[in-house]
Design a protein around this motif. Structure first.
Motif, PDB file in Angstrom:
ATOM      1  N   THR A 183      -4.615  -9.503  15.320  1.00  0.00           N
ATOM      2  CA  THR A 183      -4.499 -10.925  15.012  1.00  0.00           C
ATOM      3  C   THR A 183      -5.815 -11.599  15.340  1.00  0.00           C
ATOM      4  N   LEU A 184      -6.386 -12.312  14.385  1.00  0.00           N
ATOM      5  CA  LEU A 184      -7.647 -13.013  14.607  1.00  0.00           C
ATOM      6  C   LEU A 184      -7.370 -14.341  15.294  1.00  0.00           C
ATOM      7  N   SER A 185      -8.137 -14.648  16.326  1.00  0.00           N
ATOM      8  CA  SER A 185      -7.868 -15.835  17.136  1.00  0.00           C
ATOM      9  C   SER A 185      -7.912 -17.129  16.336  1.00  0.00           C
ATOM     10  N   ASN A 186      -8.750 -17.201  15.307  1.00  0.00           N
ATOM     11  CA  ASN A 186      -8.831 -18.412  14.497  1.00  0.00           C
ATOM     12  C   ASN A 186      -8.052 -18.290  13.190  1.00  0.00           C
ATOM     13  N   TYR A 187      -7.139 -17.325  13.131  1.00  0.00           N
ATOM     14  CA  TYR A 187      -6.331 -17.100  11.929  1.00  0.00           C
ATOM     15  C   TYR A 187      -4.918 -16.735  12.358  1.00  0.00           C
ATOM     16  N   PRO A 188      -4.134 -17.704  12.852  1.00  0.00           N
ATOM     17  CA  PRO A 188      -2.807 -17.409  13.411  1.00  0.00           C
ATOM     18  C   PRO A 188      -1.859 -16.771  12.411  1.00  0.00           C
ATOM     19  N   GLU A 189      -2.074 -16.996  11.097  1.00  0.00           N
ATOM     20  CA  GLU A 189      -1.203 -16.389  10.098  1.00  0.00           C
ATOM     21  C   GLU A 189      -1.298 -14.871  10.084  1.00  0.00           C
ATOM     22  N   SER A 190      -2.375 -14.322  10.684  1.00  0.00           N
ATOM     23  CA  SER A 190      -2.494 -12.865  10.729  1.00  0.00           C
ATOM     24  C   SER A 190      -1.472 -12.253  11.687  1.00  0.00           C
ATOM     25  N   ARG A 191      -0.816 -13.081  12.494  1.00  0.00           N
ATOM     26  CA  ARG A 191       0.324 -12.620  13.296  1.00  0.00           C
ATOM     27  C   ARG A 191       1.584 -12.849  12.455  1.00  0.00           C
ATOM     28  N   TYR A 192       1.740 -12.051  11.451  1.00  0.00           N
ATOM     29  CA  TYR A 192       2.796 -12.293  10.465  1.00  0.00           C
ATOM     30  C   TYR A 192       4.124 -11.657  10.844  1.00  0.00           C
ATOM     31  N   LEU A 193       4.116 -10.496  11.505  1.00  0.00           N
ATOM     32  CA  LEU A 193       5.356  -9.772  11.803  1.00  0.00           C
ATOM     33  C   LEU A 193       5.915 -10.204  13.150  1.00  0.00           C
ATOM     34  N   LYS A 194       7.171 -10.640  13.132  1.00  0.00           N
ATOM     35  CA  LYS A 194       7.875 -11.016  14.350  1.00  0.00           C
ATOM     36  C   LYS A 194       9.134 -10.180  14.486  1.00  0.00           C
ATOM     37  N   VAL A 195       9.373  -9.613  15.660  1.00  0.00           N
ATOM     38  CA  VAL A 195      10.561  -8.788  15.892  1.00  0.00           C
ATOM     39  C   VAL A 195      11.236  -9.241  17.190  1.00  0.00           C
TER      40      VAL A 195
ATOM     41  N   THR B 296       0.814  -1.219   0.000  1.00  0.00           N
ATOM     42  CA  THR B 296       0.000   0.000   0.000  1.00  0.00           C
ATOM     43  C   THR B 296       0.845   1.265   0.000  1.00  0.00           C
ATOM     44  N   GLY B 297       2.191   1.156  -0.001  1.00  0.00           N
ATOM     45  CA  GLY B 297       3.048   2.320  -0.118  1.00  0.00           C
ATOM     46  C   GLY B 297       3.956   2.597   1.055  1.00  0.00           C
ATOM     47  N   PHE B 298       3.633   2.035   2.233  1.00  0.00           N
ATOM     48  CA  PHE B 298       4.418   2.321   3.430  1.00  0.00           C
ATOM     49  C   PHE B 298       4.063   1.257   4.459  1.00  0.00           C
ATOM     50  N   PHE B 299       5.036   0.864   5.285  1.00  0.00           N
ATOM     51  CA  PHE B 299       4.784  -0.200   6.256  1.00  0.00           C
ATOM     52  C   PHE B 299       4.380   0.390   7.606  1.00  0.00           C
ATOM     53  N   CYS B 300       3.070   0.572   7.779  1.00  0.00           N
ATOM     54  CA  CYS B 300       2.551   1.102   9.049  1.00  0.00           C
ATOM     55  C   CYS B 300       2.763   0.123  10.198  1.00  0.00           C
ATOM     56  N   ASP B 301       2.937  -1.155   9.881  1.00  0.00           N
ATOM     57  CA  ASP B 301       3.020  -2.162  10.939  1.00  0.00           C
ATOM     58  C   ASP B 301       4.220  -1.967  11.856  1.00  0.00           C
ATOM     59  N   GLN B 302       5.271  -1.298  11.368  1.00  0.00           N
ATOM     60  CA  GLN B 302       6.483  -1.107  12.172  1.00  0.00           C
ATOM     61  C   GLN B 302       6.479   0.224  12.939  1.00  0.00           C
ATOM     62  N   ARG B 303       5.378   0.919  12.966  1.00  0.00           N
ATOM     63  CA  ARG B 303       5.328   2.253  13.579  1.00  0.00           C
ATOM     64  C   ARG B 303       5.857   2.244  15.015  1.00  0.00           C
ATOM     65  N   ASP B 304       5.309   1.398  15.875  1.00  0.00           N
ATOM     66  CA  ASP B 304       5.739   1.369  17.274  1.00  0.00           C
ATOM     67  C   ASP B 304       7.164   0.852  17.413  1.00  0.00           C
ATOM     68  N   ASN B 305       7.547  -0.065  16.530  1.00  0.00           N
ATOM     69  CA  ASN B 305       8.920  -0.580  16.581  1.00  0.00           C
ATOM     70  C   ASN B 305       9.939   0.469  16.154  1.00  0.00           C
ATOM     71  N   ARG B 306       9.557   1.338  15.211  1.00  0.00           N
ATOM     72  CA  ARG B 306      10.469   2.437  14.836  1.00  0.00           C
ATOM     73  C   ARG B 306      10.719   3.364  16.025  1.00  0.00           C
ATOM     74  N   LYS B 307       9.677   3.653  16.775  1.00  0.00           N
ATOM     75  CA  LYS B 307       9.835   4.513  17.956  1.00  0.00           C
ATOM     76  C   LYS B 307      10.704   3.821  19.014  1.00  0.00           C
ATOM     77  N   LYS B 308      10.465   2.545  19.229  1.00  0.00           N
ATOM     78  CA  LYS B 308      11.228   1.774  20.217  1.00  0.00           C
ATOM     79  C   LYS B 308      12.698   1.693  19.812  1.00  0.00           C
ATOM     80  N   PHE B 309      12.933   1.504  18.510  1.00  0.00           N
ATOM     81  CA  PHE B 309      14.300   1.431  18.001  1.00  0.00           C
ATOM     82  C   PHE B 309      15.030   2.756  18.229  1.00  0.00           C
ATOM     83  N   GLY B 310      14.363   3.849  17.952  1.00  0.00           N
ATOM     84  CA  GLY B 310      14.967   5.157  18.166  1.00  0.00           C
ATOM     85  C   GLY B 310      15.381   5.377  19.611  1.00  0.00           C
TER      86      GLY B 310
END
Length: 401
Positions: free
Chosen positions: A383-395, A211-225
């Motif tokens: 993450t949907l409880s019956n759809y574990p693949e929706s927990r795709y990002l691991k850090v 979609t143009g930008f990875f919003c999923d890493q927003r909190d991780n970018r702040k934590k990394f900083g």
């Protein structure tokens, strides 16, 4: 074998007649493979909203049907009382907006976030990100493509957007039978500037991934900083520079970003200039570049590896090997007792297996990792409880000893 649709106008459902799809095997997972599908009524046309019957022929749930798809049935609900028509999807859009805007209150920290997260928001086939007043939509199945024109006004209303950019992967379109013309067309918008935790980014829709930008890493970018003050920083697979820029603005003494995508590196440089952040970006293959730096004896105090999706199936040995190789190289670039952050966005790779790959790479280099945190995508990527693949990002966050 096809059969006629059944009349299910019982008081509980109050529906005159609907297309039906019967299952051979019942599961509460939303994705139904072809081998799990039994009889299908003749009126179940591609993209149809269907009543799902269990293996005994009794109502089991509701879904979207497309016999041409690799995943022909996507179950959206197992609640038989709430669905009288497709207003279910309108309610799903409103629930998604309520989570982001009323419960999580994301508008207070950013004007950009994941608005619709596919199956995890009970909207299979559509992922939508809000970027200021632009809604960037990625369509992955025929049913969502057919309904987007109906959903779009409500999406704009719920997420306070005015313009739309629509993307459909050409290979998926061919498999799903999505026509090249006739759907919702993108507005004439090439780029937009957004804010995130006080940092500005430009998004170029003509060249961006997904979609143009990875919003999923927003909190991780702040934590990394927050870890970067006074440290030298290396951002491997930096894409448009989010982690590196966050580190530079937080007080890193030196920041280097590396990515193979020349267009992404150019955007990273523009984002760096937009924030007056001092980052050295390099266009290079991360694997080759890392080997050269190892030979030169270079190390950094804080290293992050955030590669693209390497694994595309349940048994992808090549993708698994890439994760092992990248982490083996990146770990050698971490200074003694330095900090190491590593990511995987492959949904088919479980968190436990990812950690085993990373720690195995460390142990083979006679290194040990003190893992002090494990995070994932931001809360706008539920993450949907019956759809574990929706927990795709691991850090994984660690100190290397």
């Amino acid at each position: 074998m096809a059969r006629k649709s059944i009349d299910i106008s019982a008081p509980l459902l109050r529906i005159p007649a609907v297309p039906t799809v019967q299952l051979k095997y019942q599961t509460f997972h939303p994705s139904i493979w072809p081998k799990m599908v039994g009889e299908v009524s003749r009126d179940a046309t591609p993209g149809a909203f269907v009543l799902v019957l269990g293996k005994e022929g009794t109502p089991f749930g509701w879904g979207l049907w497309n016999p041409k798809s690799r995943m022909p049935l996507r179950i959206v609900s197992h609640s038989l009382e709430e669905l009288e028509d497709e207003s279910f999807f309108e309610n799903s859009i409103r629930r998604a907006a309520k989570l982001r805007r009323e419960i999580l209150k994301l508008d207070g920290e950013t004007d950009s976030y994941r608005a619709i997260h596919g199956d995890a928001d009970f909207m299979p086939g559509i992922v939508a990100d809000k970027f200021a007043d632009v809604l960037s939509v990625e369509i992955t199945n025929l049913a969502a493509w057919q309904r987007l024109s109906k959903w779009l006004p409500l999406l704009h209303e719920c997420f306070d957007t005015k313009r739309v950019v629509v993307g459909v992967d050409a290979d998926l379109a061919r498999i799903e039978g999505i026509p090249r013309f006739g759907g919702v067309e993108s507005d004439n918008v090439r780029s937009v500037k957004i804010r995130e935790h006080g940092i500005r980014y430009e998004i170029d829709f003509s060249d961006g991934h997904k979609t143009g930008f990875f919003c999923d890493q927003r909190d991780n970018r702040k934590k990394f900083g927050a870890l970067a003050d006074g440290r030298t920083v290396l951002d491997l697979c930096c894409y448009t520079g989010g982690f590196g820029i966050s580190a530079a603005l937080a007080g890193a003494t030196e920041v280097t970003g590396v990515d193979l995508d020349e267009t992404a590196v150019a955007m990273a440089k523009r984002n760096s200039n937009l924030n007056n952040a001092k980052v050295k970006f390099t266009h290079a293959d991360a694997f080759t570049w890392a080997r050269t730096m190892i030979e030169n004896g270079r190390t950094w105090d804080l290293v992050i590896a955030d590669p693209p999706k390497f694994i595309h199936g349940r048994e992808d040995d090549i993708g698994t090997a890439k994760y092992a190789d990248l982490n083996k190289l990146a770990l050698q670039l971490v200074a003694p007792e330095g900090l190491y952050v590593t990511c995987s966005c492959s949904g088919m790779l479980g968190a436990g297996e990812f950690e085993r790959i990373v720690t195995g790479a460390a142990h083979r280099r006679d290194k040990r990792m003190q893992i002090f945190d494990r995070t994932g995508a931001g809360p706008d990527h539920p993450t949907l409880s019956n759809y574990p693949e929706s927990r795709y990002l691991k850090v994984l966050w660690s100190r290397v000893i």
